[in-house]
Design a protein around this motif. Structure first.
Motif, short mmCIF file in Angstrom:
data_model
loop_
_atom_site.label_atom_id
_atom_site.label_comp_id
_atom_site.label_asym_id
_atom_site.label_seq_id
_atom_site.Cartn_x
_atom_site.Cartn_y
_atom_site.Cartn_z
N HIS A 204 0.83 -1.20 0.00
CA HIS A 204 0.00 0.00 0.00
C HIS A 204 0.87 1.26 0.00
O HIS A 204 0.60 2.20 -0.75
CB HIS A 204 -0.95 0.02 1.20
CG HIS A 204 -1.84 1.22 1.20
ND1 HIS A 204 -2.99 1.29 0.43
CD2 HIS A 204 -1.72 2.41 1.83
CE1 HIS A 204 -3.54 2.49 0.61
NE2 HIS A 204 -2.80 3.18 1.46
N LEU A 205 1.91 1.26 0.83
CA LEU A 205 2.79 2.43 0.89
C LEU A 205 3.50 2.65 -0.45
O LEU A 205 3.72 3.79 -0.85
CB LEU A 205 3.80 2.28 2.01
CG LEU A 205 3.22 2.28 3.43
CD1 LEU A 205 4.31 1.98 4.45
CD2 LEU A 205 2.54 3.60 3.74
N ALA A 206 3.82 1.58 -1.15
CA ALA A 206 4.48 1.70 -2.45
C ALA A 206 3.53 2.28 -3.50
O ALA A 206 3.95 3.01 -4.40
CB ALA A 206 5.00 0.35 -2.91
N ALA A 207 2.23 1.99 -3.36
CA ALA A 207 1.26 2.40 -4.37
C ALA A 207 0.55 3.71 -4.06
O ALA A 207 -0.02 4.34 -4.96
CB ALA A 207 0.20 1.30 -4.54
N CYS A 208 0.57 4.14 -2.80
CA CYS A 208 -0.20 5.32 -2.39
C CYS A 208 0.73 6.45 -1.96
O CYS A 208 1.29 6.40 -0.86
CB CYS A 208 -1.14 4.93 -1.25
SG CYS A 208 -2.14 6.32 -0.65
N PRO A 209 0.88 7.47 -2.78
CA PRO A 209 1.79 8.56 -2.41
C PRO A 209 1.35 9.32 -1.16
O PRO A 209 2.19 9.79 -0.40
CB PRO A 209 1.80 9.46 -3.64
CG PRO A 209 0.63 9.07 -4.46
CD PRO A 209 0.27 7.67 -4.09
N THR A 210 0.07 9.40 -0.91
CA THR A 210 -0.42 10.12 0.28
C THR A 210 -0.02 9.39 1.55
O THR A 210 0.53 9.99 2.48
CB THR A 210 -1.95 10.28 0.21
OG1 THR A 210 -2.29 11.00 -0.98
CG2 THR A 210 -2.48 11.02 1.44
#
Length: 64
Positions: free
Chosen positions: A39-45
């Motif tokens: 998730h952290l890799a895919a979500c810049p926010t």
């Protein structure tokens, strides 16, 4: 994973970290670690929020 779940897991990760160099707690299951990392890799926010939280924790952590 939705951002709300990631935020809960980021809070838990900060609470459970030992203060070492690891980004996520060593006691987490491989699946849970992989889900949050994905998730952290895919979500810049969420990635930006995680970086801010880790930086703040590093400043506030009392040396042992």
């Amino acid at each position: 994973m939705k951002c709300g779940q990631a935020e809960k897991w980021m809070d838990a990760a900060l609470d459970e970290r030992s203060g070492g160099a690891e980004l996520l707690p060593a006691g987490w299951s491989a699946q849970r670690r992989a889900e949050l990392e994905a998730h952290l890799a895919a979500c810049p926010t969420c990635r930006a929020q995680w970086q801010v939280l880790c930086s703040a924790e590093a400043v506030l952590r009392v040396p042992k």
